[in-house]
Design a protein around this motif. Sequence first.
Motif, PDB file in Angstrom:
ATOM      1  N   ASN A   2      -7.444  11.425  12.673  1.00 32.46           N
ATOM      2  CA  ASN A   2      -6.361  11.497  11.695  1.00 32.46           C
ATOM      3  C   ASN A   2      -5.985  10.116  11.190  1.00 32.46           C
ATOM      4  O   ASN A   2      -5.909   9.183  11.974  1.00 32.46           O
ATOM      5  N   ARG A   3      -5.777  10.033   9.886  1.00 32.55           N
ATOM      6  CA  ARG A   3      -5.297   8.755   9.356  1.00 32.55           C
ATOM      7  C   ARG A   3      -3.813   8.628   9.694  1.00 32.55           C
ATOM      8  O   ARG A   3      -3.055   9.580   9.532  1.00 32.55           O
ATOM      9  N   LYS A   5       0.069   7.827   9.272  1.00 30.61           N
ATOM     10  CA  LYS A   5       0.955   7.885   8.095  1.00 30.61           C
ATOM     11  C   LYS A   5       1.944   6.737   8.151  1.00 30.61           C
ATOM     12  O   LYS A   5       2.441   6.390   9.228  1.00 30.61           O
ATOM     13  N   CYS A  27      -7.335   0.659   9.109  1.00 32.84           N
ATOM     14  CA  CYS A  27      -7.150   2.034   9.625  1.00 32.84           C
ATOM     15  C   CYS A  27      -6.941   3.027   8.481  1.00 32.84           C
ATOM     16  O   CYS A  27      -6.751   4.219   8.719  1.00 32.84           O
ATOM     17  N   ARG A  28      -7.013   2.536   7.239  1.00 31.10           N
ATOM     18  CA  ARG A  28      -6.894   3.390   6.036  1.00 31.10           C
ATOM     19  C   ARG A  28      -5.717   4.354   6.130  1.00 31.10           C
ATOM     20  O   ARG A  28      -5.883   5.577   6.053  1.00 31.10           O
ATOM     21  N   PRO A  29      -4.514   3.831   6.288  1.00 30.56           N
ATOM     22  CA  PRO A  29      -3.371   4.735   6.462  1.00 30.56           C
ATOM     23  C   PRO A  29      -3.070   5.542   5.200  1.00 30.56           C
ATOM     24  O   PRO A  29      -3.460   5.163   4.097  1.00 30.56           O
ATOM     25  N   ASP A  30      -2.394   6.634   5.442  1.00 34.00           N
ATOM     26  CA  ASP A  30      -1.911   7.512   4.383  1.00 34.00           C
ATOM     27  C   ASP A  30      -0.496   7.030   4.068  1.00 34.00           C
ATOM     28  O   ASP A  30       0.393   7.190   4.903  1.00 34.00           O
TER      29      ASP A  30
END
Length: 429
Positions: A2-3, A5, A27-30
């Motif tokens: 899971n990305r 948030k 971590c390519r967060p949302d």
Amino acid sequence: MNRPKILVIGSGGREHALAWKLAGDTCRPDVFCAPGNAGTAGVGTNLDIAATDIDKLLAWAKANKPCLTVVGPEAPLCDGIVDRFNAEGLKVFGPCQAAARLEGSKVFAKEVMLAAGVPTAKYARFSSAAEAKSYIRKEGAPIVIKADGLAAGKGVTVAATVEQAEAAVDEALVQKAFGDAGATVVVEECLQGEEASILALIDGRKIVMLASSQDHKRIFDGDEGPNTGGMGAYSPAPVVKEDLWPVIREQVFERTLRELNKRGIDYRGVLYAGLMMTKAGPKVLEFNCRFGDPETQAILPRWDGDLLPALEACADGALGEGMVRWKPEACVCVVMAAGGYPGSYGKGDAIDGLADAAAMKDVVVFHAGTKLAGGKVVTAGGRVLGVTALGRDLRAAVDNAYKAVGKIKFAKAHWRKDIAGRALSVRND
Ligand code: AMP
Ligand code: GLY
């Protein structure tokens, strides 16, 4: 996997810069923005929740469990958003309500500085207009009058004459132009020199100073005309010479933190020191309990590496020097404003050329007062865009930024032509 948030609170250029930088972390967060603008919609998801609606923000965070909430503006910090989130076990970047008083009350900030021995302008505080005026007549002009509380950037008058100073006292204490925020005023010595902003990340104990920057507060070239939220910024600010860094660290940040700790106040987040570089050394003009706007737009493109770990470490009390590194390039942000700002201005004008500008190498266009209307980006505020560019030095960054500005068009756009001008002339002296 899971990305993670992240929730970013606010809707200005500063929040677009934070959301943009965080969205690029490894971590390519949302990234979610409340309420955000047309720019943040391009790097994440906007939420229809006002930055001051703590109940709704908390409800969203409890349901969606962001790994971190980053609070942009001062109002929710001074209203205690961090205390509310922490009470629910939600991690948040920003100081608690007691610590945010460093920005929320100029009287409190002055008391802390005096007790801590932080260099700042000599001052007195008044709730009586007659007493304030008698002090002003004794001290003479120029002199500075400040409403104690948050006044949306309008609470400070740098008075050139005793009459102007007295009028500013009446505005706050008699006409009550700032409501309760102006029920007390600070009257202080007018400092001379060049201004610079130094921000520091703080995790309760450790201090990591960020790259220097300088804002341009007046609306017109040559620092003429009324004050604004900031018409542009650049980083680094050459006026903060190498030998001043340890002085600022010890005399401003360490002393302030020690005094807060003595009072049982835990400061976690970013502390912004607005400094005047006087002949007698750096002196504090003001503290803010948040990132500067537009300083953040000029600082974050220079940040080398991930931002989220450093912001989380502030909340966790686990900050390390190694978490903050800078690119050698300089950065310049030119604010494009709606004609008429900081007075009344139009809204809803179509903005053209954004894609052309953004396609330029080393350029990023941060949105402030924009929104999407029928799939088009239109103006929605006074400060519309922060057109930002990196360059191998300030001169190159300035040239790049203005080249990008030249590609963007909207009705009655106004921008200063001299952002970083003074730094360039200092350098050439
Ligand atoms: P503030 O809203 O507190 O950031 O103050 C606005 C601006 O007023 C600062 O950026 C300075 O340019 C100016 N200012 C504030 N305090 C002083 C002071 N003691 N002496 C000279 N200028 C000041
Ligand atoms: N640029 C000034 C401020 O953020 O308060």
